[in-house]
Design a protein around this motif. Sequence first.
Motif, mmCIF file in Angstrom:
data_model
loop_
_atom_site.group_PDB
_atom_site.id
_atom_site.type_symbol
_atom_site.label_atom_id
_atom_site.label_comp_id
_atom_site.label_asym_id
_atom_site.label_seq_id
_atom_site.Cartn_x
_atom_site.Cartn_y
_atom_site.Cartn_z
ATOM 1 N N ARG A 1 8.862 -16.827 2.966
ATOM 2 C CA ARG A 1 9.216 -16.691 4.297
ATOM 3 C C ARG A 1 10.398 -17.570 4.841
ATOM 4 O O ARG A 1 10.657 -18.647 4.203
ATOM 5 C CB ARG A 1 8.066 -17.045 4.922
ATOM 6 N N THR B 1 1.612 -4.369 13.093
ATOM 7 C CA THR B 1 1.749 -5.657 12.160
ATOM 8 C C THR B 1 1.232 -6.800 13.190
ATOM 9 O O THR B 1 0.634 -7.693 12.553
ATOM 10 C CB THR B 1 3.155 -5.690 11.781
ATOM 11 N N LEU C 1 -1.616 -9.730 12.133
ATOM 12 C CA LEU C 1 -1.532 -11.063 12.213
ATOM 13 C C LEU C 1 -2.272 -11.920 13.269
ATOM 14 O O LEU C 1 -2.803 -12.819 12.957
ATOM 15 C CB LEU C 1 0.137 -11.271 12.429
ATOM 16 N N GLY D 1 -5.827 -12.572 12.038
ATOM 17 C CA GLY D 1 -5.996 -13.430 11.117
ATOM 18 C C GLY D 1 -5.845 -13.131 9.644
ATOM 19 O O GLY D 1 -6.182 -13.709 8.713
ATOM 20 N N LEU D 2 -5.325 -11.869 9.433
ATOM 21 C CA LEU D 2 -5.040 -11.299 8.036
ATOM 22 C C LEU D 2 -3.916 -12.094 7.492
ATOM 23 O O LEU D 2 -2.940 -12.404 8.266
ATOM 24 C CB LEU D 2 -4.642 -9.754 7.997
ATOM 25 N N SER D 3 -3.922 -12.408 6.211
ATOM 26 C CA SER D 3 -2.974 -13.158 5.483
ATOM 27 C C SER D 3 -1.583 -12.227 5.339
ATOM 28 O O SER D 3 -1.747 -11.045 5.531
ATOM 29 C CB SER D 3 -3.478 -13.758 4.172
ATOM 30 N N ASP D 4 -0.531 -13.119 5.124
ATOM 31 C CA ASP D 4 0.615 -12.330 4.908
ATOM 32 C C ASP D 4 0.539 -11.105 3.759
ATOM 33 O O ASP D 4 1.148 -9.965 3.874
ATOM 34 C CB ASP D 4 1.805 -13.463 4.639
ATOM 35 N N THR D 5 -0.198 -11.599 2.767
ATOM 36 C CA THR D 5 -0.451 -10.628 1.690
ATOM 37 C C THR D 5 -1.139 -9.301 2.220
ATOM 38 O O THR D 5 -0.898 -8.239 1.785
ATOM 39 C CB THR D 5 -1.104 -11.408 0.424
ATOM 40 N N ASP D 6 -2.139 -9.518 2.945
ATOM 41 C CA ASP D 6 -3.020 -8.614 3.341
ATOM 42 C C ASP D 6 -2.033 -7.408 4.186
ATOM 43 O O ASP D 6 -2.305 -6.506 4.294
ATOM 44 C CB ASP D 6 -4.116 -9.005 4.123
ATOM 45 N N THR E 1 -4.405 -11.189 -5.674
ATOM 46 C CA THR E 1 -5.488 -11.717 -4.524
ATOM 47 C C THR E 1 -6.856 -11.196 -4.978
ATOM 48 O O THR E 1 -7.877 -11.616 -4.168
ATOM 49 C CB THR E 1 -5.083 -10.916 -3.151
ATOM 50 N N LYS F 1 -11.868 -6.182 6.437
ATOM 51 C CA LYS F 1 -10.967 -7.095 7.043
ATOM 52 C C LYS F 1 -10.561 -6.430 8.411
ATOM 53 O O LYS F 1 -10.665 -7.035 9.419
ATOM 54 C CB LYS F 1 -10.062 -7.779 6.315
#
Length: 252
Positions: free
Chosen positions: A80, A208, A212, A215-220, A237, A247
Motif C-alpha cells: 500500500r 468498499t 473497511l 473491519g475486514l482486512s485489505d485481503t478480504d 489466508t 464476515k
Amino acid sequence: MQILQFLEAKKEFLGDTTRRSYQNSLDLLNRFIKGLEPTKEEVIAWLKTMQSPATLQVRKSAVLRYWDWRFPSDPLVFPRDTFTPSKQEVLKVTTVPIIRSLIAAADNPDDKFFMECLFTLGCRIRELLAVKYSDIIDTGIVMWVKGRKQRVVPAPAAFLTMLKARGADKEGRIFTKSYDHYYNLIKRLGEQIGHPELSPHYFRHAYTIDLLNRGLSDTDVAHARGDKNLNMLFRYTGLTEKGLQDKLEGKP
C-alpha cells in the motif's frame, strides 16, 4: 519481453480495446527496462513515472497480467502507498449514507431493489444485469466479471434468500431493464438528493468503504471486490467463500 506471445495466449479473455491498451503499456515498459524482462524494481520505478491515477491503473493492470503469465511462481504485489501520482484527480468516492439516501429516493420498488443489490454486491451494472436465478448459490452469485472471467461474488445469506425469491419465477435474467435505464436513474436521483456527481461506480466505492469500516482486512476486501492484484495473497489466508460470507454478516 514476450509481449506478442502474451497477447496471443490471452486473446480469448481480452477485448480489442483492452488488448491495444495492454500492448501499448507493455511496449512502453519494454523501452524502459535494461534487460530482456523487467525486474520488480524496474516495474515500480516505471510505474512511479505515471502522471495520473487513471494512467497508473491502466499500466498496472497490463503489467500485473503480463507478470502473472510470465512469472506465475513469483507474484508481483505492491505494498500500500507504493505509488503517489504527481497529478491528483478527484476520486469517485462517496459515503454509505449518501448511497442509502439515493436508494431511498427511488419510487419504483424494483429500481430500489436493483440499487440495493448493486450496493450489497459491490459489482458493476452489466454484471448484475446478467444474473439469472441459476447463478445464485449458497455463498454468493456466480458472475461474469471484468476481463471475461467467472467468479463467485460473496453476499450475506439473508440477501441471497431475498434475491432467490425475486428470481424464482424468472426464466431468464432477474433484472430485465436496460443499462441506460439504471444509469439515467442514478444520475437523476443524484441530482434530486443534491449529489449530481454520483454514477453507478460510486456504489462500488461505497461498498468498499463499508467493508473497511466493518473491519475486514485489505485481503478480504480485495477478494470481495474481485481485485486481481491481491489474488495471490488471498491464497495464503485460508479464507473460504463461506468464511467470507460469515464476515460480511458480522459473525466471528
